[in-house]
Design an enzyme around this catalytic site. Structure first.
Site, mmCIF file in Angstrom:
data_model
loop_
_atom_site.group_PDB
_atom_site.id
_atom_site.type_symbol
_atom_site.label_atom_id
_atom_site.label_comp_id
_atom_site.label_asym_id
_atom_site.label_seq_id
_atom_site.Cartn_x
_atom_site.Cartn_y
_atom_site.Cartn_z
ATOM 1 N N THR A 190 -6.307 -7.089 10.342
ATOM 2 C CA THR A 190 -6.524 -5.719 9.860
ATOM 3 C C THR A 190 -6.060 -4.672 10.870
ATOM 4 O O THR A 190 -5.405 -3.695 10.500
ATOM 5 C CB THR A 190 -8.031 -5.515 9.568
ATOM 6 O OG1 THR A 190 -8.501 -6.625 8.810
ATOM 7 C CG2 THR A 190 -8.276 -4.223 8.815
ATOM 8 N N ASN B 19 -2.152 0.199 6.855
ATOM 9 C CA ASN B 19 -1.645 -1.059 7.414
ATOM 10 C C ASN B 19 -0.767 -1.827 6.429
ATOM 11 O O ASN B 19 -0.703 -3.046 6.453
ATOM 12 C CB ASN B 19 -2.808 -1.910 7.939
ATOM 13 C CG ASN B 19 -3.880 -2.130 6.904
ATOM 14 O OD1 ASN B 19 -3.682 -1.789 5.735
ATOM 15 N ND2 ASN B 19 -4.991 -2.707 7.300
ATOM 16 N N LYS C 81 0.814 -1.219 0.000
ATOM 17 C CA LYS C 81 0.000 0.000 0.000
ATOM 18 C C LYS C 81 0.855 1.281 0.000
ATOM 19 O O LYS C 81 2.051 1.236 0.301
ATOM 20 C CB LYS C 81 -0.923 -0.025 1.226
ATOM 21 C CG LYS C 81 -2.029 -1.088 1.141
ATOM 22 C CD LYS C 81 -2.952 -0.991 2.356
ATOM 23 C CE LYS C 81 -4.129 -1.953 2.246
ATOM 24 N NZ LYS C 81 -5.049 -1.832 3.408
ATOM 25 N N ARG D 109 -2.412 -14.460 4.114
ATOM 26 C CA ARG D 109 -3.162 -13.707 5.145
ATOM 27 C C ARG D 109 -2.467 -13.821 6.500
ATOM 28 O O ARG D 109 -2.366 -12.844 7.246
ATOM 29 C CB ARG D 109 -4.598 -14.233 5.279
ATOM 30 C CG ARG D 109 -5.550 -13.831 4.175
ATOM 31 C CD ARG D 109 -5.976 -12.381 4.234
ATOM 32 N NE ARG D 109 -6.956 -12.057 5.242
ATOM 33 C CZ ARG D 109 -7.640 -10.917 5.291
ATOM 34 N NH1 ARG D 109 -7.445 -9.975 4.362
ATOM 35 N NH2 ARG D 109 -8.504 -10.672 6.235
ATOM 36 N N PHE E 56 -15.328 5.664 6.936
ATOM 37 C CA PHE E 56 -13.909 5.853 6.602
ATOM 38 C C PHE E 56 -13.593 5.629 5.121
ATOM 39 O O PHE E 56 -12.441 5.735 4.706
ATOM 40 C CB PHE E 56 -13.018 4.956 7.482
ATOM 41 C CG PHE E 56 -13.300 3.472 7.360
ATOM 42 C CD1 PHE E 56 -12.790 2.730 6.298
ATOM 43 C CD2 PHE E 56 -14.084 2.814 8.304
ATOM 44 C CE1 PHE E 56 -13.038 1.375 6.186
ATOM 45 C CE2 PHE E 56 -14.332 1.453 8.200
ATOM 46 C CZ PHE E 56 -13.810 0.731 7.132
#
Ligand code: IDP
Ligand code: MG
Length: 153
Positions: free
Chosen positions: A91, A112, A9, A85, A57
């Site tokens: 999360t 994250n 990200k 995962r 959000f």
């Protein structure tokens, strides 16, 4: 064979964590079959996070995901959706297990550092969302033999 999608990200790009994150997947012995840098537009963020569209959000999440390019990765292997995962952690980064990527590199719920597909069905759709078939590579990886017993291949 299962395939999964990972996104490194924008926060990870900004923090110079691309190499460290990709290393986690290589260290585990996983086989990367696709990798590219790309900027996300509004449409792909809406589609990718459709399950969160009505959350308060969402606007912030969309802005965040478009704030820098991301790195998209596809990984292939036995039960890789779950394996990836687990490597990423839950999360909520502050509660993510130490040793997981989020557990080691993040404190924020929104920023994250990684995305990973959450089910085999979603993974199939998500890999197609981010990669054309010709951007995915089929090859033998020598380490593969050390990672899986014969009956797992
Ligand atoms: P996941 O990334 O662990 O699969 P999802 O629930 O699918 O988690 O949420 C997608 C992304 O949306 C999260 O990784 C995070 O960036 C963001 N997000 C989820 N819940 C919250 C929240 O409560 N506040 C802010 N951002 C959130
Ligand atoms: Mg998710």
């Amino acid at each position: 064979m299962e395939r999964t999608l990972i996104l490194v990200k924008p926060d990870a790009i900004q923090r110079g964590l691309i190499g460290k994150i990709i290393e986690r997947f290589e260290r585990k012995g996983l086989k990367i079959i696709g990798m590219k840098m790309m900027s996300l537009d509004d449409a792909i963020v809406k589609e990718h996070y459709a399950h969160l569209a009505d959350k308060p959000f969402f606007a912030g999440l969309s802005k965040f995901m478009r704030s820098s390019p991301i790195i998209a990765l596809s990984i292939e292997g036995v039960e890789v959706v779950n394996a990836v995962r687990l490597l990423c952690g839950i999360t909520k980064s502050r509660a993510a297990e130490a040793g997981s990527i989020r557990g080691d590199y993040a404190m924020s719920v929104s920023c994250n550092v990684v995305h990973a597909s959450d089910s085999v069905e979603n993974a199939e759709m998500e890999v197609k969302r981010f990669f054309r078939e010709e951007e995915l590579f089929s090859y033998e990886k020598s380490e593969y033999m050390h990672v899986y017993a014969e009956d797992e291949r």
